[in-house]
Write an enzyme that holds these catalytic residues in place. Structure first.
Site, mmCIF file in Angstrom:
data_model
loop_
_atom_site.group_PDB
_atom_site.id
_atom_site.type_symbol
_atom_site.label_atom_id
_atom_site.label_comp_id
_atom_site.label_asym_id
_atom_site.label_seq_id
_atom_site.Cartn_x
_atom_site.Cartn_y
_atom_site.Cartn_z
ATOM 1 N N ASP A 133 41.782 40.573 32.728
ATOM 2 C CA ASP A 133 40.641 40.881 33.590
ATOM 3 C C ASP A 133 40.933 40.547 35.056
ATOM 4 O OD1 ASP A 133 40.624 38.140 33.098
ATOM 5 O OD2 ASP A 133 38.489 38.013 32.613
ATOM 6 N N ASP A 155 44.020 34.992 38.969
ATOM 7 C CA ASP A 155 43.468 34.100 39.989
ATOM 8 C C ASP A 155 44.613 33.213 40.502
ATOM 9 O OD1 ASP A 155 40.859 32.903 41.085
ATOM 10 O OD2 ASP A 155 41.632 31.189 40.006
ATOM 11 N N ILE A 209 33.378 36.394 40.652
ATOM 12 C CA ILE A 209 32.710 37.623 40.233
ATOM 13 C C ILE A 209 32.417 37.599 38.731
ATOM 14 C CG2 ILE A 209 33.635 39.078 42.082
ATOM 15 C CD1 ILE A 209 35.755 40.070 40.078
#
Ligand code: IMP
Ligand code: MG
Length: 180
Positions: free
Chosen positions: A106, A109, A159
């Site tokens: 997804d 980071d 998010i």
């Protein structure tokens, strides 16, 4: 008047960041690119649960060639922060030897999750390992991982939606929202 860019859910207000049309457009473009790059290679898509479930579903529906899919379940986040270590909740249960593996993630980071997964896979002698992520936060990347395929590069914001959660919530939303 109701702001169309705000979503009230469970007593919280979320702000629209990327709508579902734009996500669809980028995911379809990525699927076409992967189709070209892996033509005839029967790639093994390895979906990283939980966050990538929706992305993987849409990406694979738009990928029109032979492929296989498997899943691992990893976790490195609590709430809005990384814990600094990656837990394997469900491990790899397919043979990746000589396979073209495409990790479906997804969001990259710090890069810790991908660093560990790629290292683990490489020990099993795959033909190749590539990362396909929906999002990437370039400012936060701390580890040396090569992310070949990324749909969106975003600033350092937390998010949710389209598979991404905050403490388990909001994965079901069809678009991407910020929480502030
Ligand atoms: P990394 O190991 O630091 O790269 O973190 C990657 C994982 O953290 C992703 O697979 C997500 O599950 C989670 N994560 C990182 N940033 C966000 C975010 O903005 N929203 C939701 N989950 C995130
Ligand atoms: Mg994830």
């Amino acid at each position: 008047m109701k702001d169309p860019d705000k979503l009230s859910i469970g007593g919280k207000t979320l702000s629209l960041f990327i709508d579902s049309e734009e996500i669809k457009r980028r995911v379809n473009l990525l699927a076409q690119r992967l189709e070209n790059d892996f033509k005839g290679r029967n790639p093994l898509f390895l979906c990283v649960l939980n966050g990538a479930f929706m992305f993987a579903g849409d990406l694979l529906r738009a990928f029109h060639d032979n492929c296989e899919i498997s899943f691992v379940k990893l976790s490195s986040y609590e709430g809005e922060n990384t814990t600094g270590y990656v837990k394997t909740l469900i491990g790899l249960n397919v043979d990746v030897k000589d396979r073209y593996v495409i990790i479906v993630e997804d969001i990259v980071d710090t890069g810790l999750t991908m660093l560990q997964l790629v290292d683990q896979l490489r020990k099993k002698a795959p033909a190749d390992v590539k990362i396909a992520t929906l999002f990437m936060k370039p400012e936060k990347l701390q580890h040396d991982v090569e992310v070949e395929y990324h749909c969106f590069d975003i600033p350092n914001r937390f998010i949710v939606g389209y598979g991404l959660d905050c403490d388990g919530l909001y994965r079901n939303l069809p678009a991407i929202y910020t929480m502030d």
